[in-house]
Design an enzyme around this catalytic site. Sequence first.
Site, PDB file in Angstrom:
ATOM      1  N   GLY A   1      38.272 100.420  53.003  1.00  0.00           N
ATOM      2  CA  GLY A   1      39.628 100.386  52.445  1.00  0.00           C
ATOM      3  C   GLY A   1      39.713 101.145  51.148  1.00  0.00           C
ATOM      4  N   ASN A   2      40.802 100.956  50.443  1.00  0.00           N
ATOM      5  CA  ASN A   2      40.967 101.608  49.143  1.00  0.00           C
ATOM      6  C   ASN A   2      41.645 100.627  48.188  1.00  0.00           C
ATOM      7  OD1 ASN A   2      43.992 102.107  49.148  1.00  0.00           O
ATOM      8  ND2 ASN A   2      43.376 103.086  51.063  1.00  0.00           N
ATOM      9  N   ARG A   3      41.811 101.047  46.932  1.00  0.00           N
ATOM     10  CA  ARG A   3      42.228 100.091  45.911  1.00  0.00           C
ATOM     11  C   ARG A   3      43.734 100.028  45.694  1.00  0.00           C
ATOM     12  NH1 ARG A   3      39.957 101.834  40.941  1.00  0.00           N
ATOM     13  NH2 ARG A   3      40.996  99.996  40.105  1.00  0.00           N
ATOM     14  N   SER A   4      44.512 100.633  46.563  1.00  0.00           N
ATOM     15  CA  SER A   4      45.963 100.567  46.372  1.00  0.00           C
ATOM     16  C   SER A   4      46.459  99.125  46.534  1.00  0.00           C
ATOM     17  CB  SER A   4      46.650 101.459  47.407  1.00  0.00           C
ATOM     18  OG  SER A   4      48.040 101.292  47.321  1.00  0.00           O
TER      19      SER A   4
ATOM     20  N   ALA B   1      48.479 104.494  50.426  1.00  0.00           N
ATOM     21  CA  ALA B   1      47.204 105.217  50.345  1.00  0.00           C
ATOM     22  C   ALA B   1      46.544 105.098  51.717  1.00  0.00           C
ATOM     23  CB  ALA B   1      46.329 104.597  49.265  1.00  0.00           C
TER      24      ALA B   1
END
Length: 392
Positions: free
Chosen positions: A201-204, A268
Site C-alpha cells: 500500500g501507500n501512505r495516502s 494514490a
Amino acid sequence: MNIVVGITGGIAAYKAVNVVRALVLAGHDVHVVATENALRFVGRPTLEALSRNLVHSDLYEGVAEVRHVAIGQAADLIVVAPATANTIAKLAGGFADDLLGNTILASTAPLVIAPAMHTEMWQNPATAHNIEVLRSRGVTVVGPAVGQLTGKDAGPGRMSEPDDIVAAALAVVGPRDLVGKRILVTAGGTREPLDPVRFIGNRSSGRQGIALALAAAARGADVTLIAANLEVAAPASVAVVRVGSTLELADATTDAAASADVVIMAAAVADYRPEVVAERKIKKEQQGDVLDLRLVKNPDILKGLSEIRRPGQVIIGFAAETEPDAAALLELGRAKIARKGCDYLVINRVGWSEGFATESNTVTVIDRSGVTVVEASGTKTSVSDSILDLLA
Ligand code: CTP
C-alpha cells in the site's frame, strides 16, 4: 469570516470542539458562545485554545459593551453544534434567557444547527414541530446522522460529523458556483493484496480527496467520492463508493466517470500489483531468507480516462513527487501531464513529513501547456477551494 459557534449542553459537545478547530484552520475568526451546561461537557480552556478567542457564556458579563447583542450583530454566520432538543425548542420559541439565545435573536446572519439527542427525543412531535418552524424561517438543519448514540442505543439523533457540519455551514454563506455539476473524486490509497492478510500500500490518508469532495458539495456540486482505504471517516454528505485495489478503483472510476462532468484523481494509485495473490497466508518456512515478489503493471486509470473523455469533460490528476527542487518538481509535473493527457495536474510534494496524513498541503496546478494556473498553500479545505475555483 466572523463565525459564532454556539455549543449547548449535550454529550456531542466534545465533538463540537472539532467544528471550532476546522473553522479556525479554514481561516475564520471563531467566537464560541457556550451555554452553562455545555461547559459541563467540555472545558472553557479547550475552547479558548482552539478558537483563539475568549469563550462567552454569561449573559451578565460584558454588559458595558452590550455583549448580549454585540456578538450576534458582528457574526457573518452562526453554527449551533450540538443543538439539544431544549435549545431547538428555545430557538423555535424565540427565547432569550441565556447569552446564546440573545446572540441568535440579535443576529441577521444565517443560522445552521446540528441537532444531537436520543432518537425518541428527535422523533418526539414537539421536536419535529420545532424543527419545521426553524426550517420555515430559513434555518439550515444538518443531520442528525443515524448511528451509535451515547448509551447502548443506536438510531437517528447522533450529531453529524464535524467535517460535514463545517461543509454544510460554509455552503450556506459560500459561493454556489458548481450547482448542477457532477464531480467524481477519488481519494485514499489503493492496496494490492499479496495473500488474505497482507498488502502493498501507500501512505495516502484520503484527507485531500475528502476535502475536495466536501468543498465541491458545499459549492453545490453533485459529488461521488470513490474511497480507497481511507484513514479518516468518509463524509456522510456525499455519495461514497468504497474500493480496495487499483483494479477495483479502475472499475468504479470508469463506471462513474461516464456521467461525470469533472473527474479529480486525488487517490494514490499503486502502479504494480502482485502477479499472483496467494490463496493462503504466505509462510516463511516455505520462503527461506529471501521472498521474491513478481509485480505486474496496473492500468493507468487517469491516462485511460483522459483518452476516452467526452467533449467538455474536465479531468484533473495529481502528481505526488518527492523532488525537493521547485523547478525540477515543475518539470516532472510538465512531463507527467504530457504523459497522462489530463486537463490539469495538481503537483504535490510528498515525503516522510509532507503531503500525506497531514492537515495542510502545498500545491501547484499546471494546465496542459505546462503553465502554472494555481499556487495554493494552507489547509486541505482551502487548497481544495483554490482547485475548484479553476472549474467554477
Ligand atoms: N494514477 C492512475 N493510475 C495509476 C497510477 C496513477 O490513475 N495506475 C493517477 C493518480 O491518481 C494521480 C496521477 O495518476 O492522479 C499521478 O499519480 P502518480 O503516482 O504521481 O504518478 P504515476 O503515474 O504513478 O507515475 P510515477 O509514480 O512514476 O511518478
